[in-house]
Design a protein around this motif. Structure first.
Motif, PDB file in Angstrom:
ATOM      1  N   ASN A  35      -9.335  10.249   5.196  1.00  0.00           N
ATOM      2  CA  ASN A  35     -10.929   9.978   4.668  1.00  0.00           C
ATOM      3  C   ASN A  35     -11.578  10.592   5.544  1.00  0.00           C
ATOM      4  N   THR A  40      -1.063   3.727 -14.471  1.00  0.00           N
ATOM      5  CA  THR A  40      -0.162   3.369 -13.244  1.00  0.00           C
ATOM      6  C   THR A  40       1.308   2.880 -13.876  1.00  0.00           C
ATOM      7  N   LYS A  54       8.414   2.231  -5.701  1.00  0.00           N
ATOM      8  CA  LYS A  54       7.382   1.564  -6.133  1.00  0.00           C
ATOM      9  C   LYS A  54       7.529   0.658  -7.397  1.00  0.00           C
ATOM     10  N   GLU A  67      -5.572   8.224  -3.265  1.00  0.00           N
ATOM     11  CA  GLU A  67      -4.175   7.418  -3.685  1.00  0.00           C
ATOM     12  C   GLU A  67      -2.937   8.155  -3.299  1.00  0.00           C
ATOM     13  N   ASP A 118      -0.236   7.625   0.307  1.00  0.00           N
ATOM     14  CA  ASP A 118       1.017   7.165  -0.028  1.00  0.00           C
ATOM     15  C   ASP A 118       1.865   7.700   1.572  1.00  0.00           C
ATOM     16  N   SER A 124     -10.747  10.173  -5.839  1.00  0.00           N
ATOM     17  CA  SER A 124      -9.876   8.888  -5.898  1.00  0.00           C
ATOM     18  C   SER A 124      -8.364   9.174  -6.190  1.00  0.00           C
ATOM     19  N   TYR A 125      -8.140  10.082  -7.005  1.00  0.00           N
ATOM     20  CA  TYR A 125      -6.690  10.451  -7.239  1.00  0.00           C
ATOM     21  C   TYR A 125      -5.947  10.898  -5.844  1.00  0.00           C
ATOM     22  N   SER A 176      -4.749   6.676 -13.193  1.00  0.00           N
ATOM     23  CA  SER A 176      -5.002   5.515 -13.802  1.00  0.00           C
ATOM     24  C   SER A 176      -3.912   5.002 -14.823  1.00  0.00           C
ATOM     25  N   TRP A 181      -5.126   7.421   7.959  1.00  0.00           N
ATOM     26  CA  TRP A 181      -6.464   6.974   7.260  1.00  0.00           C
ATOM     27  C   TRP A 181      -7.398   7.794   7.607  1.00  0.00           C
ATOM     28  N   TYR A 230       0.643   8.104  -9.575  1.00  0.00           N
ATOM     29  CA  TYR A 230      -0.605   8.152  -8.996  1.00  0.00           C
ATOM     30  C   TYR A 230      -1.677   8.298 -10.274  1.00  0.00           C
TER      31      TYR A 230
END
Length: 338
Positions: A46, A101, A137, A26, A30, A22-23, A99, A42, A97
């Motif tokens: 992925n 945030t 950001k 993200e 970017d 997950s980390y 949790s 992507w 990046y």
């Protein structure tokens, strides 16, 4: 009311593969980290990278993980807590990046009545994949949710005398008693094309060994130039002799040309050049993390000894040492009083 947002890169919540995936997802998605068209990015991330890298990265994180959690997060929080005790303004910590945030950090300040934020990206050097993405950001969050809040940003501090002094003191303290042959200044690597993209003049940067020495407005956003300047200033402060230190760049990704020379290649060749006692400094990081604790302190040492080195020392980052805390407090007070 004024408030401070300290900001670092981030970390997975745990060493579990799902959290690392997950980390990394993200982080790598970017557009300022992997700057290729979205559909290609992507598919690459992925379809290829996230199929294997999270497990490997998770194993690396397990080697350096602390009981309290991610070293980067724990150290950054300790640093923040010390800063809070020395300033009478609201201070929040956030990560680009993961949790922790930036949106949470900004909300924490706004909920305390803050209407003017001093954003301090904890990166000494300007790079689109670190300093720039944090600033962009923050601007996006404020424009969307808190348009009434004003934003000021701490400039890249790669050559600020206070930073150089704190870095030099930290290095000197850790070098005490270590009889080195060579000091390697290892900076985080970035693709060469990022240097070109960050060149506001669009014609100065050549990455040819000379452009960093010619005065130009391009230096304000040139990571390579800024790294070299940091080394020069530290070498001057420590009275290092020419030939006893050098620069390199670590942490390559994919097969694109990245800034050279590469840290791992340099570490491997030093013993054959008679440099058997090596100290490695990582000035691009203010807090120890995966790249310093695992890649440099562990893997770097193993490689150096494997190729014939005898003594190896990783110089820890400034982390939460008092010199570095006092530098940040001074910068905060300077901003507050201007």
């Amino acid at each position: 009311m004024k408030g401070i947002l300290l900001n670092n890169l981030g970390s997975p919540d745990s060493t579990d593969t799902k959290d690392v995936k997950s980390y990394l997802g993200e982080f790598l998605m970017d557009e300022r980290v992997i700057d290729i068209p979205y559909w290609k990015r992507w598919l690459l991330i992925n379809g290829i990278i996230l199929q294997t890298r999270p497990k490997k990265a998770g194993a690396a994180y397990k080697k350096i993980w602390w009981k309290e959690g991610s070293p980067l997060v724990v150290i950054s929080q300790r640093f923040t807590d010390k800063v809070i005790k020395k300033v009478d303004l609201p201070v929040a910590l956030a990560m680009r990046y993961g949790s922790m945030t930036m949106e949470k950090g900004i909300k924490e300040l706004v909920d305390k009545g803050v209407t003017e934020i001093f954003l301090a990206p904890l990166y000494p050097h300007y790079a689109m994949s670190s300093y720039e993405t944090v600033v962009v950001k923050a601007e996006e969050i404020l424009a969307e949710k808190y348009p009434q809040v004003k934003l000021d940003v701490l400039p890249a501090f790669y050559n600020e005398p206070d930073y150089i002094k704190a870095m030099s003191n930290n290095i000197a303290n850790h070098l005490e008693g270590f009889d080195y042959d060579h000091i390697l200044f290892s900076y985080h690597g970035i693709p060469e094309r990022h240097i070109m993209k960050s060149d506001v003049t669009k014609n100065h940067c050549k990455i040819d060994g000379s452009c960093c020495e010619r005065n130009s407005v391009a230096h304000h956003t040139c990571y390579r130039h800024q790294c070299f300047e940091t080394t020069k200033e530290i070498a001057k402060a420590l009275n290092l002799k020419e030939g006893t230190y050098s620069n390199s760049f670590q942490s390559r990704l994919l097969k694109d040309p990245w800034l050279k020379p590469y840290t791992d290649f340099e570490i491997e060749k030093f013993p054959s050049e008679g440099k058997k006692k090596l100290a490695v400094v990582t000035p691009a990081f203010v807090a120890d993390c995966l790249e310093t604790l695992e890649e440099i302190a562990m893997e770097g040492k193993d490689e150096f000894l494997k190729f014939g080195g005898t003594d190896y020392k990783h110089i820890p980052c400034m982390n939460d040492n008092d010199d570095w805390v006092d530098v940040m407090v001074k910068w905060i007070n300077d901003w507050r009083n201007k």
